[in-house]
Structures are given as C-alpha cells and as structure tokens.
Design a protein around this motif. Structure first.
Motif, short mmCIF file in Angstrom:
data_model
loop_
_atom_site.label_atom_id
_atom_site.label_comp_id
_atom_site.label_asym_id
_atom_site.label_seq_id
_atom_site.Cartn_x
_atom_site.Cartn_y
_atom_site.Cartn_z
N LEU A 113 1.79 6.48 -40.81
CA LEU A 113 2.53 7.74 -40.77
C LEU A 113 3.35 7.87 -39.49
CD1 LEU A 113 3.06 10.45 -42.19
CD2 LEU A 113 1.09 11.37 -40.95
N ALA A 114 2.96 7.17 -38.42
CA ALA A 114 3.70 7.22 -37.16
C ALA A 114 5.12 6.71 -37.31
CB ALA A 114 2.97 6.43 -36.08
N LEU A 115 5.43 6.02 -38.41
CA LEU A 115 6.80 5.62 -38.75
C LEU A 115 7.24 6.25 -40.06
CD1 LEU A 115 7.03 1.82 -37.82
CD2 LEU A 115 7.55 3.81 -36.42
N GLY A 116 6.50 7.25 -40.55
CA GLY A 116 6.73 7.75 -41.89
C GLY A 116 7.22 9.18 -42.01
N VAL A 117 7.54 9.84 -40.90
CA VAL A 117 8.02 11.22 -40.97
C VAL A 117 9.52 11.16 -41.21
CG1 VAL A 117 8.09 13.47 -39.82
CG2 VAL A 117 6.17 11.91 -39.42
N ALA A 118 9.90 11.14 -42.48
CA ALA A 118 11.28 10.82 -42.85
C ALA A 118 11.87 11.84 -43.80
CB ALA A 118 11.32 9.42 -43.48
N ASN A 119 13.20 11.80 -43.93
CA ASN A 119 13.88 12.62 -44.94
C ASN A 119 13.63 12.06 -46.34
OD1 ASN A 119 15.85 12.62 -42.35
ND2 ASN A 119 15.88 14.62 -43.36
N ARG A 120 13.58 10.75 -46.45
CA ARG A 120 13.29 10.09 -47.71
C ARG A 120 12.20 9.06 -47.47
NH1 ARG A 120 16.01 13.68 -48.75
NH2 ARG A 120 17.92 13.82 -49.98
N VAL A 121 11.18 9.08 -48.32
CA VAL A 121 10.09 8.10 -48.23
C VAL A 121 10.07 7.32 -49.54
CG1 VAL A 121 7.64 7.70 -47.89
CG2 VAL A 121 8.77 9.59 -46.70
N LEU A 122 10.28 6.03 -49.46
CA LEU A 122 10.26 5.15 -50.61
C LEU A 122 9.05 4.23 -50.53
CD1 LEU A 122 14.06 4.17 -50.62
CD2 LEU A 122 12.97 6.19 -51.62
N MET A 123 8.77 3.54 -51.62
CA MET A 123 7.56 2.72 -51.66
C MET A 123 7.73 1.60 -52.67
SD MET A 123 3.74 4.13 -52.38
CE MET A 123 2.29 3.09 -52.19
#
Length: 558
Positions: free
Chosen positions: A441-451
């Motif tokens: 999550l430390a690199l995951g606070v985003a406008n768009r989260v893809l996977m």
C-alpha cells in the motif's frame, strides 16, 4: 589536483593513478580517462563545457565583478597577489565559468567549477556567479547543471565565504519552488562548503568514477578520530552504496545521461499517445472464479515478469536514480524517470528478482525504510516537475527485520501514505504480483489502481493469517479464501479499478503480451487524468480511500 605529468617527449603523459605512460592523442580522445586504470583526470572549466555542450559550443554568461579583497587578508603574501597569480595561470576571473548551452538539443545553464583556481574554493565571486546562473535558469525557466570541483570555502574571505553556502542554497530553493530541474555533476574532489551546500542540494546527483565528496577531508577525519579509513572512503562508489548519490557515470556517457534527464524539462505533446484500446476488465462477474490459494502461489512464481521486466518492455529511456540521500539504498525498490509513449513519468517498482542470487540481492522484494524513502524522494521530484507517477507493486511485504525497525520502517511507510494522498500529479498503481500488506500500500495510494488477473492484494499473507486466527499455519488455503485477495474479489470491493487479463500463452510471448496490455492500460488511464488540476487529483484520491468503510447510508447516497 595533480595533472598527468609530461614525459620527456610531448607525445606521452604519465597517469598519476597507475603510473602508466599514455599516448597523449589517445588520452585526449579518451577525454582525459586513463585506458589502463580508468582514472578520470581533472578537466578545466572550459574543457568541461566543450565536452558537455552540443558541438562544444556555449555562450558564457556575464562575469560578475565582486570585491577582490573584502577583508584585507594577508598571510605569507597579500590575498590580491594570490588572485592575480591564479588569474594569470588559468585565464579565469575566478573559480567558476557559467554558460548557456544545449546538451543533446535541450537548453541548460551550466556552472562549471575549475579546481586550478585556488583549489576551486568557494569565495564571494564563485558564490555570486553560481547564484546569478541559478537566477538566469529561473528567469529563462530552463534546467541548471552545476559541475563541482572544490576543496571547500575560501579562508581568505572569512565569514563572507561562509555566507555563500546559504546564498547559493537559497537560489536552488527558488528553482525547486519553481519546478525547475537541477543536476549536480560531482567531480574529484568536492569538499567542504561546496559539498555541504549547492553540490548536494540538486534534484539529481551524478558522480564521475572515483570522485571524492565529503564535508571534512580524509586527513582531518583520520587525525580527529585516530582511525585509519578504508581506501574507498568518500569515493563515488562508497557514496553510491550508501544511497548518497544517484548514479556513477563514466565521462564518455555523460552527455547521453544528461540529455535523457534534461528532456524531462522539455515540451510534451499535449495530445499524447492514445495507442490501442486497453484490455481492462471492470466487471467482476466477467472474471472466472479462481482458487485463492492457487492464485497466491501463482503470484509468487519467480517466472512471472518483474518490475524491471515491465519497465524495460513498457517504458522507454528509463534512467534509474538511487538512494534515499540519508544513508541507504534499497535494491528492492527501483525508480527513476522514463517515457510512456510521449509522456515523461516517474516510474517506481518493487523488484524481487528471478534467480536465487538476485532474490537475495533484492531482499526478495521486501523494501527497507531506505527503499520507501527513496520512493518518497522520487515522488517529490515527480510533483516538482509535474510528472505523473506509475508504481508497480510486487512485494510479500515490507522487510520485518530488526534493522528495519531501528531505521523507522513504520514511519517510512506512513510518510509514503501521507505523501501519496496529497500528490498534485496523476498517480497510477498496478499490482503485478504480490500485493503484501502495508508494504504494498505504501506505493498504492493512487488515482487509478490496476491489477494483473493472477496477482493478489492482501492485508496479510495467508500463512500469517492462518497462524494468528486459526492458530494453524496449515490453514493457509482457508485463510486465502477468507481474505478476498483475488483480482475478482478486489474488483468487486472497489479496491482495484480494472484487471489486466492473463496472457493467452506462456514464455517470452506471454511476457510481451502482458507488457503490451499494461502499456495500453497505462496510456488510457493516464490520458483520463492528464489535464486535471493538482487539487482535483488529490481530492479524487482522498475521496477514493474515504469511501472504504464509510457508513452504509453514506455509501448508498454516493
């Protein structure tokens, strides 16, 4: 700095490092680098400018006149006599030459110091000229490159010399506030007041091989602490391993690296590269149900593409920047500027590795505090330059060792969460493998989260959950199902916005197909974010995470 010594014939020079006789014309073709030991000999300011500038052409900035002897200093000889002798020997007004030039087509202001002039010492003239160069860069809104070579502050100008440290640092702060790129090229030696001010205050620190950088000199330190220092102490290689410089670049490669960095500050086509439509799944019911435990094992496979694989296949012109500038460099996080189509970005990635040797070297993709601080430094650089951030997530979690706790692991992660929530640039995060806990999550606070379809994202590993909740590590498959960590479940929960379908085949073809799908998804996602104001982007990000766990009534109204 001792120059290569002349031999009895003018056709040969003697390398001061390995004492090898070198053919002068070849030595000059090699840009003053010894072909035997690789030692980078000192260059004058003019030589440096001709080496870096396109076609060797540059336009000197006006020379600033300052008081030659503000204190009336006199030691074994009057200070004005020392200055006169240095000027006659070098042909320079003082220890720096400032000029306007282009490097690989990009405009830049260059301030090149010259060690021949009183050891490149920082006096009022040098401080004034570097400050004026920074002010020119600010007025013209083009990057500033400082080439350093100095023994420290100029004692003959006393406290006025000391004040130049603050004066030049303030000028760089103005450039930072204005979003103008600054770069230091550290050459040998760079010490004292120069090292502790403008030399290390820039966005990017590049060092030549073997260049020494420090506040106190080696001899002073050894005399003070009564200890023998290691041979490599304060060298570029020593500093790189401790996260204090971004990279070491041999002289022959400087123009290429500088050109890549300077292009970040150039114009960008606002239409961008729309590319092909993205293959993104946004309906969870269109994803096949998978066995959660099998997906956990698939996400951990070392044969799947790594962050560096994707960076090489999806982006162009990646330049890795290293170090947290505090004292560490974590190889589990890689990052730097790159191009996504026609758009410059800062890309970050959690890198695991593939074979046992690389896995060990990369700490199995588990970042230390230095890694998160490096990521934070690069995200701040992205915000300063107005560049989008793309983060590739693939980690079992943050490194849980004692050293990490002593260095503030929780604080480093917390800082990234806070920082990312307020970034005024577009942020896209992609879970490409394991998304393990707060370390992901430390690199995951985003406008768009893809996977990726075969990736996972979880609050804890299934084994850890089973050991704590079931009190039985063997219950990991049950924990995997209960944690809702598959792409299908995460899409349903709104944790991710889109899922990249799994490759249709295997091997290298699958890797390229996955990279192509990621490229199209990133371009499409970024095109929807480009053009929004910084406040809009930050507000959208806050709203995204605000809704998780919000009261049911509030969710239904929204």
């Amino acid at each position: 700095m001792k120059k290569p010594e002349s031999s009895p014939t003018a056709d040969w020079v003697l390398c001061p490092g390995c004492r090898t006789m070198l053919y002068r014309k070849r030595f000059e073709r090699d840009l003053g680098v010894c072909g035997e030991c690789g030692r980078h000999s000192a260059l004058s300011a003019e030589q440096r400018l001709r080496l870096l500038a396109d076609g060797g052409r540059f336009r000197p900035l006006p020379i600033v006149a300052t008081d030659d002897d503000p204190l009336g200093f006199h030691d074994v000889e009057p200070y004005p006599d020392r200055l006169a002798r240095a000027r006659a020997r070098t042909g320079l007004r003082d220890g720096v030459v400032c000029a306007s030039a282009r490097i690989e087509g990009s405009p830049v202001i260059i301030a090149a110091m010259d060690f021949r002039f009183l050891g490149g010492s920082l006096g009022t003239a040098v401080g004034e000229m570097i400050t004026a160069a920074a002010e020119t860069a600010l007025a013209e809104r083009i990057p500033l490159l400082i080439v350093t070579a100095s023994g420290g502050a100029r004692m003959q100008e006393g406290p006025l010399s000391l004040m130049q440290m603050a004066k030049t640092s303030a000028a760089l702060e103005q450039l930072g506030r204005a979003g103008i790129l600054t770069i230091s090229l550290i050459t040998d030696p760079t010490y004292g007041g120069v090292a502790a001010s403008f030399a290390t205050s820039t966005d990017v620190l590049i060092a030549e091989p073997g260049a020494r950088l420090g506040f106190a000199g080696r001899r002073v330190i050894e005399q003070t602490i009564r200890q023998q220092l290691p041979a490599e102490f304060q060298t570029a290689e020593f500093l790189l391993s401790r996260g204090l410089v971004d990279m070491i670049v041999p002289r022959a490669g400087l123009r290429s690296v500088l050109g890549s960095l300077l292009r970040l500050a150039g114009p960008v086509d606002p239409t961008g590269d729309r590319g092909e439509p993205a293959e993104l799944v946004t309906d969870p019911d269109s994803l096949a149900a998978t066995d959660p435990w099998a997906q956990v094992r698939a996400a951990r496979e070392t044969t799947r593409p790594t962050a560096l694989d994707y960076i090489g296949l999806v982006f162009d012109g990646f330049v890795e920047l290293r170090g947290d500038r505090i004292g560490g460099d974590c190889p589990a996080i890689v990052g730097g500027p790159a191009w996504l189509g026609g758009q410059p970005v800062i890309v970050l990635g959690q890198q695991k590795g593939r074979d046992p040797k690389e896995l060990m070297a990369r700490n199995f993709g588990m970042p230390t505090p230095a890694g998160y601080r490096k990521a934070a430094r690069l995200m701040r650089l992205a915000e300063k330059l107005g560049l989008p951030v793309v983060a590739l997530i693939d980690t079992p979690g943050a490194y849980p060792g004692a050293a990490a706790e002593e260095q503030g692991q929780a604080i480093a992660i917390a800082e990234n969460l806070r920082l990312m929530s307020g970034l005024r640039v577009p942020v896209i995060s992609v879970v490409i493998g394991e998304g393990g806990s707060g370390g992901a999550l430390a690199l995951g606070v985003a406008n768009r989260v893809l996977m990726a379809a075969d990736a996972t994202y979880s609050v804890i590993s299934p084994e850890g959950c089973a050991a704590i909740v079931w009190n039985d590590p063997a219950a990991a498959p049950d924990a995997a199902a209960a944690l809702h960590l598959t792409a299908r479940e995460l899409l349903r929960l709104g944790i991710v916005d889109g899922v990249l379908p799994a490759a249709d085949t295997g091997g290298a073809v699958a890797r390229q197909q996955a990279a192509d799908r990621l490229h199209h998804a990133l371009v499409e996602s970024l095109s929807a974010l480009i053009g929004r104001s910084g406040e809009e982007l930050a507000a959208e990000r806050r709203a995204r995470f605000r809704r998780f766990g919000a009261p049911v009534a509030a969710r239904s109204v929204a």
